[in-house]
Motif scaffolding. Structure first.
Motif, PDB file in Angstrom:
ATOM      1  N   VAL A  30      70.013 -11.494   4.201  1.00 18.51           N
ATOM      2  CA  VAL A  30      71.083 -11.166   5.142  1.00 18.51           C
ATOM      3  C   VAL A  30      72.410 -11.100   4.398  1.00 18.51           C
ATOM      4  N   VAL A  31      73.095  -9.985   4.536  1.00 16.74           N
ATOM      5  CA  VAL A  31      74.434  -9.821   3.980  1.00 16.74           C
ATOM      6  C   VAL A  31      75.409  -9.779   5.151  1.00 16.74           C
ATOM      7  N   ILE A  32      76.304 -10.737   5.198  1.00 15.38           N
ATOM      8  CA  ILE A  32      77.275 -10.826   6.287  1.00 15.38           C
ATOM      9  C   ILE A  32      78.419  -9.838   6.050  1.00 15.38           C
ATOM     10  N   LEU A  33      78.737  -9.059   7.079  1.00 12.46           N
ATOM     11  CA  LEU A  33      79.878  -8.151   7.033  1.00 12.46           C
ATOM     12  C   LEU A  33      81.017  -8.797   7.817  1.00 12.46           C
ATOM     13  N   THR A  34      82.148  -8.951   7.185  1.00 13.03           N
ATOM     14  CA  THR A  34      83.259  -9.613   7.848  1.00 13.03           C
ATOM     15  C   THR A  34      84.569  -8.864   7.607  1.00 13.03           C
ATOM     16  N   THR A  35      85.431  -8.905   8.604  1.00 13.99           N
ATOM     17  CA  THR A  35      86.739  -8.256   8.481  1.00 13.99           C
ATOM     18  C   THR A  35      87.645  -9.073   7.582  1.00 13.99           C
ATOM     19  N   PHE A  36      87.563 -10.387   7.733  1.00 12.93           N
ATOM     20  CA  PHE A  36      88.398 -11.279   6.931  1.00 12.93           C
ATOM     21  C   PHE A  36      87.513 -12.121   6.026  1.00 12.93           C
ATOM     22  N   GLU A  37      87.648 -11.936   4.713  1.00  9.56           N
ATOM     23  CA  GLU A  37      86.773 -12.629   3.782  1.00  9.56           C
ATOM     24  C   GLU A  37      87.047 -14.130   3.738  1.00  9.56           C
ATOM     25  N   VAL A  38      88.262 -14.541   4.064  1.00  8.87           N
ATOM     26  CA  VAL A  38      88.547 -15.978   4.074  1.00  8.87           C
ATOM     27  C   VAL A  38      88.367 -16.498   5.495  1.00  8.87           C
ATOM     28  N   ASP A  39      87.158 -16.372   5.982  1.00  5.53           N
ATOM     29  CA  ASP A  39      86.812 -16.727   7.351  1.00  5.53           C
ATOM     30  C   ASP A  39      85.876 -17.926   7.315  1.00  5.53           C
ATOM     31  N   ASP A  40      86.145 -18.917   8.164  1.00  3.80           N
ATOM     32  CA  ASP A  40      85.311 -20.110   8.177  1.00  3.80           C
ATOM     33  C   ASP A  40      83.860 -19.782   8.509  1.00  3.80           C
ATOM     34  N   TYR A  41      83.642 -18.674   9.222  1.00  4.75           N
ATOM     35  CA  TYR A  41      82.279 -18.282   9.561  1.00  4.75           C
ATOM     36  C   TYR A  41      81.460 -17.979   8.300  1.00  4.75           C
ATOM     37  N   VAL A  42      82.148 -17.571   7.245  1.00  4.42           N
ATOM     38  CA  VAL A  42      81.451 -17.246   6.007  1.00  4.42           C
ATOM     39  C   VAL A  42      80.740 -18.472   5.466  1.00  4.42           C
ATOM     40  N   VAL A  43      81.407 -19.624   5.512  1.00  7.00           N
ATOM     41  CA  VAL A  43      80.790 -20.871   5.069  1.00  7.00           C
ATOM     42  C   VAL A  43      79.543 -21.148   5.882  1.00  7.00           C
ATOM     43  N   GLN A  44      79.696 -21.060   7.185  1.00 10.27           N
ATOM     44  CA  GLN A  44      78.569 -21.348   8.066  1.00 10.27           C
ATOM     45  C   GLN A  44      77.420 -20.367   7.843  1.00 10.27           C
ATOM     46  N   SER A  45      77.745 -19.106   7.573  1.00 10.10           N
ATOM     47  CA  SER A  45      76.699 -18.110   7.371  1.00 10.10           C
ATOM     48  C   SER A  45      75.924 -18.384   6.088  1.00 10.10           C
ATOM     49  N   LEU A  46      76.616 -18.829   5.048  1.00  5.15           N
ATOM     50  CA  LEU A  46      75.928 -19.170   3.806  1.00  5.15           C
ATOM     51  C   LEU A  46      75.001 -20.357   4.023  1.00  5.15           C
ATOM     52  N   ARG A  47      75.483 -21.334   4.762  1.00  5.47           N
ATOM     53  CA  ARG A  47      74.642 -22.491   5.063  1.00  5.47           C
ATOM     54  C   ARG A  47      73.468 -22.091   5.959  1.00  5.47           C
ATOM     55  N   ALA A  48      73.678 -21.088   6.790  1.00  6.11           N
ATOM     56  CA  ALA A  48      72.628 -20.643   7.704  1.00  6.11           C
ATOM     57  C   ALA A  48      71.543 -19.859   6.980  1.00  6.11           C
ATOM     58  N   GLY A  49      71.823 -19.448   5.746  1.00  6.06           N
ATOM     59  CA  GLY A  49      70.816 -18.742   4.973  1.00  6.06           C
ATOM     60  C   GLY A  49      71.197 -17.353   4.510  1.00  6.06           C
ATOM     61  N   ALA A  50      72.436 -16.919   4.738  1.00  4.31           N
ATOM     62  CA  ALA A  50      72.854 -15.599   4.271  1.00  4.31           C
ATOM     63  C   ALA A  50      72.888 -15.556   2.747  1.00  4.31           C
ATOM     64  N   SER A  51      72.602 -14.397   2.205  1.00  2.90           N
ATOM     65  CA  SER A  51      72.611 -14.236   0.755  1.00  2.90           C
ATOM     66  C   SER A  51      74.009 -13.964   0.219  1.00  2.90           C
ATOM     67  N   GLY A  52      74.931 -13.683   1.109  1.00  2.00           N
ATOM     68  CA  GLY A  52      76.294 -13.426   0.672  1.00  2.00           C
ATOM     69  C   GLY A  52      77.073 -12.701   1.745  1.00  2.00           C
ATOM     70  N   PHE A  53      78.220 -12.194   1.369  1.00  8.12           N
ATOM     71  CA  PHE A  53      79.056 -11.517   2.346  1.00  8.12           C
ATOM     72  C   PHE A  53      79.854 -10.416   1.689  1.00  8.12           C
ATOM     73  N   LEU A  54      80.317  -9.493   2.510  1.00  3.14           N
ATOM     74  CA  LEU A  54      81.073  -8.352   2.028  1.00  3.14           C
ATOM     75  C   LEU A  54      82.113  -7.981   3.068  1.00  3.14           C
ATOM     76  N   GLY A  55      83.306  -7.664   2.623  1.00  2.00           N
ATOM     77  CA  GLY A  55      84.356  -7.248   3.536  1.00  2.00           C
ATOM     78  C   GLY A  55      84.077  -5.850   4.075  1.00  2.00           C
ATOM     79  N   LYS A  56      84.399  -5.628   5.342  1.00  2.00           N
ATOM     80  CA  LYS A  56      84.161  -4.307   5.944  1.00  2.00           C
ATOM     81  C   LYS A  56      85.019  -3.224   5.308  1.00  2.00           C
ATOM     82  N   GLY A  57      86.062  -3.633   4.632  1.00  2.00           N
ATOM     83  CA  GLY A  57      86.925  -2.657   3.979  1.00  2.00           C
ATOM     84  C   GLY A  57      86.481  -2.284   2.579  1.00  2.00           C
ATOM     85  N   SER A  58      85.301  -2.749   2.175  1.00  2.00           N
ATOM     86  CA  SER A  58      84.797  -2.463   0.831  1.00  2.00           C
ATOM     87  C   SER A  58      84.499  -0.974   0.660  1.00  2.00           C
TER      88      SER A  58
END
Length: 226
Positions: free
Chosen positions: A81-109
């Motif tokens: 799972v790759v999390i797509l987020t508008t704001f990369e410094v989002d607390d949800y990112v921490v939770q998503s990594l703990r939930a099992g996500a493989s990483g994250f990417l900003g929607k503006g990439s």
């Protein structure tokens, strides 16, 4: 092999744009689209997806809950799972990594970054968007764990690692690639890969991103204070 990609986002226009981009690549294809987390989990099972591009904020079952469901299902152990987020410094990112996500990417990439992210995740590597620094996960975890004790279970499981596996884990937590770790420890990249795989097996980690989380939550590596 073709990478089977599932798109999970409540914005139809964004899903359409991602579909065109992904389907234009010879080594990947979109196998389904979901507008909420529950549908994402169902389609991940049904369509045998390899990588899920998951938006965090969706109506009903959000991306965070969906990521937990996918990670908890043994039959979906291969899914990344790759999390797509508008704001990369989002607390949800921490939770998503703990939930099992493989990483994250900003929607503006950039499009190339998104395609690269899919390939990296499918290959089992930890993913940090190009805009993120190598210490970003550490800072996230520091924010989330400021008043918490380290996980005693994970700390105890570290005892199963060899000295070299611990050294490699520390390097992985620093965001270094296998080639970089090989150069730092003066061993071959294949040897590093072997140590990483053994550490993942011993610690029950799905991929490198989970190794990073375990390294910090167990106290093996301390977040940098800036």
């Amino acid at each position: 092999m073709t990478i089977r990609v599932l798109l999970a986002d409540d914005q139809a226009l964004l899903r359409s744009a991602f579909r065109v981009l992904v389907d234009s690549e010879p080594d990947m294809e979109v196998v389904g689209e979901a507008s909420d987390g529950a549908e994402a989990v169902r389609l991940t099972r049904q369509e045998r997806a390899d990588v899920v591009l998951m938006d965090i904020r969706m109506p009903g079952t959000d991306g965070l809950a969906a990521t937990r469901m996918i990670s908890a299902d043994p039959s979906l152990a291969h899914v990344r799972v790759v999390i797509l987020t508008t704001f990369e410094v989002d607390d949800y990112v921490v939770q998503s990594l703990r939930a099992g996500a493989s990483g994250f990417l900003g929607k503006g990439s950039e499009p190339e970054e998104l395609l690269s992210a899919i390939r990296v995740a499918a290959g089992g590597e930890a993913l940090l968007s190009p805009a993120a620094t190598k210490g970003l996960i550490a800072r996230f975890l520091a924010q989330g764990d400021a008043d918490d004790e380290h996980d005693p279970v994970r700390t105890e499981r570290l005892a199963a690692l060899t000295v070299r596996e611990r050294e490699v884990l520390v390097q992985v937590a620093g965001g270094h690639s296998n080639d970089e770790i090989a150069e730092r420890l003066e061993v071959s990249p294949l040897t590093v890969k072997t140590h990483v795989n053994r550490a993942m097996a011993k610690l029950g980690a799905r991929d490198r991103a989970q190794l990073v989380v375990i390294a910090y939550e167990s106290g093996l590596v301390r977040p940098r204070v800036e």
